[in-house]
Write an enzyme that holds these catalytic residues in place. Structure first.
Site, short mmCIF file in Angstrom:
data_model
loop_
_atom_site.label_atom_id
_atom_site.label_comp_id
_atom_site.label_asym_id
_atom_site.label_seq_id
_atom_site.Cartn_x
_atom_site.Cartn_y
_atom_site.Cartn_z
N LYS A 52 0.76 -1.30 0.20
CA LYS A 52 -0.09 0.03 -0.13
C LYS A 52 0.93 1.15 -0.10
O LYS A 52 0.49 2.18 -0.77
CB LYS A 52 -0.78 -0.22 1.21
CG LYS A 52 -2.10 -1.04 1.04
CD LYS A 52 -2.85 -1.01 2.37
CE LYS A 52 -3.91 -2.20 2.08
NZ LYS A 52 -4.64 -2.55 3.55
N GLN A 96 -4.34 -1.45 9.62
CA GLN A 96 -4.34 -2.72 9.02
C GLN A 96 -4.86 -3.75 9.90
O GLN A 96 -4.81 -3.87 10.95
CB GLN A 96 -2.95 -3.16 8.41
CG GLN A 96 -2.89 -4.26 7.67
CD GLN A 96 -3.29 -4.30 6.51
OE1 GLN A 96 -3.66 -3.31 5.75
NE2 GLN A 96 -4.11 -5.41 5.87
N ASP A 119 -10.88 3.05 4.09
CA ASP A 119 -11.12 1.77 3.89
C ASP A 119 -12.47 1.33 3.74
O ASP A 119 -13.02 0.36 3.34
CB ASP A 119 -10.81 1.08 5.24
CG ASP A 119 -9.44 0.11 5.16
OD1 ASP A 119 -9.15 -0.28 3.71
OD2 ASP A 119 -8.92 0.11 5.99
N1 GUN Z 1 -7.12 -6.71 6.20
C1 GUN Z 1 -7.29 -7.48 4.92
N2 GUN Z 1 -7.91 -6.45 4.07
C2 GUN Z 1 -7.91 -5.23 4.63
C3 GUN Z 1 -8.05 -4.14 3.99
O1 GUN Z 1 -8.75 -3.90 2.92
N3 GUN Z 1 -7.93 -3.17 4.83
C4 GUN Z 1 -7.41 -3.20 6.22
N4 GUN Z 1 -7.23 -2.08 6.90
N5 GUN Z 1 -7.08 -4.22 6.63
C5 GUN Z 1 -7.17 -5.51 5.74
#
Ligand code: GUN
Length: 286
Positions: A52, A96, A119
């Site tokens: 990311k 996350q 998100d």
């Molecule tokens: N863990 C797995 N997928 C995601 C996501 O799209 N965003 C976040 N913050 N954590 C995750």
């Protein structure tokens, strides 16, 4: 053999378009900034966060990384989020998932300002999606919709079956498909005779997290199959929820794993971050 829907290529195209939007914002003095919080040292989460942050850099988005030890208290995490909510330089906040067990993930998500919830996990974002209002769409289901669009899939009147009912993918995915006029069925791990349900699908979205669960005899010939799964098979190789090798000969179109939904999730996170800045300053990117 099915058309392979290339998520990697579409994600690259989206990132390229975002660069232009980011440049326009930078010219106005608003470089987008995404705060990324990682609590603990889960190896998969570390990879996701690294990807990311790299994607942000490539797109001209500033990322602010906060790594916190696994034993971080919920209170400390919530106060960090509060600080970032108030920080004018921060446009998006991402924690996350998963967070360590002693931390309540719902409390964490709901502590994020809905205006910075890139998100799309906040209850306000979920409610906006449910009622057709403007909010942030969760990145994975949002990316799936872009893949369907790219594959030229008109959803009106189609039967879409979503396998999986998570807050992050299954449930919002169903809402998005419904908003595009599909007839939607949500199946899950406890659905009786799953194959009988999935065989009705013109569009099949697999998001249950079970390696190669969807076999060729569970797919209607010509169906569009989108695989959200990210699993390891018996040899430790990355695979989806769909048995790609056999299903590709039945489906009309299919996403691979890797190179399907995964890159799209990140592209949509970047999209939401840019969107957060544009909304904040009332800038129309069109
Ligand atoms: N863990 C797995 N997928 C995601 C996501 O799209 N965003 C976040 N913050 N954590 C995750």
């Amino acid at each position: 053999m099915a058309q392979i829907i290339d998520g990697k290529a579409l994600a690259a195209e989206i990132r390229q378009q975002l660069k232009t939007r980011v440049e326009a914002l930078v010219d106005k003095g608003h470089r987008p900034a995404l705060a990324v919080i990682l609590v603990g040292d889960d190896p998969a989460s570390q990879v996701y966060v690294r990807n990311k942050i790299r994607a942000c850099a490539e797109t001209g988005i500033e990322s602010l990384e906060f790594r916190m030890p696994a034993e971080t208290s919920q209170e400390t995490l919530l106060s960090k989020i509060d600080e970032l909510n108030r920080d004018d330089k921060v446009d998006g906040i991402l924690v996350q998932m998963p967070v360590p067990k002693h931390i309540d993930s719902m409390k964490v998500i709901d502590a994020i300002s809905p205006l910075k919830d890139v998100d799309g996990f906040h209850v306000v974002s979920a409610g906006a999606l449910m009622t057709g209002q403007k909010g942030f769409l969760p990145c994975t289901p949002y990316g799936v919709m872009k893949l369907l669009e790219k594959a030229g899939c008109d959803l009106t009147g189609k039967h879409a079956v979503v396998v999986g009912r998570s807050n992050i993918v299954g449930k919002p995915q169903a809402m998005l498909l419904l908003s595009k006029h599909a007839t939607v069925t949500v199946a899950h791990s406890r659905t009786a005779d799953l194959g009988a349900v999935t065989r009705q699908a013109d569009v099949l979205i697999a998001a249950v997290g079970r390696a190669k669960l969807i076999k060729a005899d569970m797919v209607k010939p010509g169906a569009v199959v989108i695989d959200v799964g990210m699993n390891r098979d018996e040899n430790g190789k990355l695979c989806g929820d769909v048995d790609f090798e056999t299903v590709k000969d039945v489906a009309g179109a299919i996403t691979p794993v890797p190179g399907g939904v995964g890159p799209m999730t990140i592209a949509m996170l970047l999209t939401n971050t840019v969107e957060a800045v544009e909304r904040r300053f009332g800038i129309d990117h069109a």
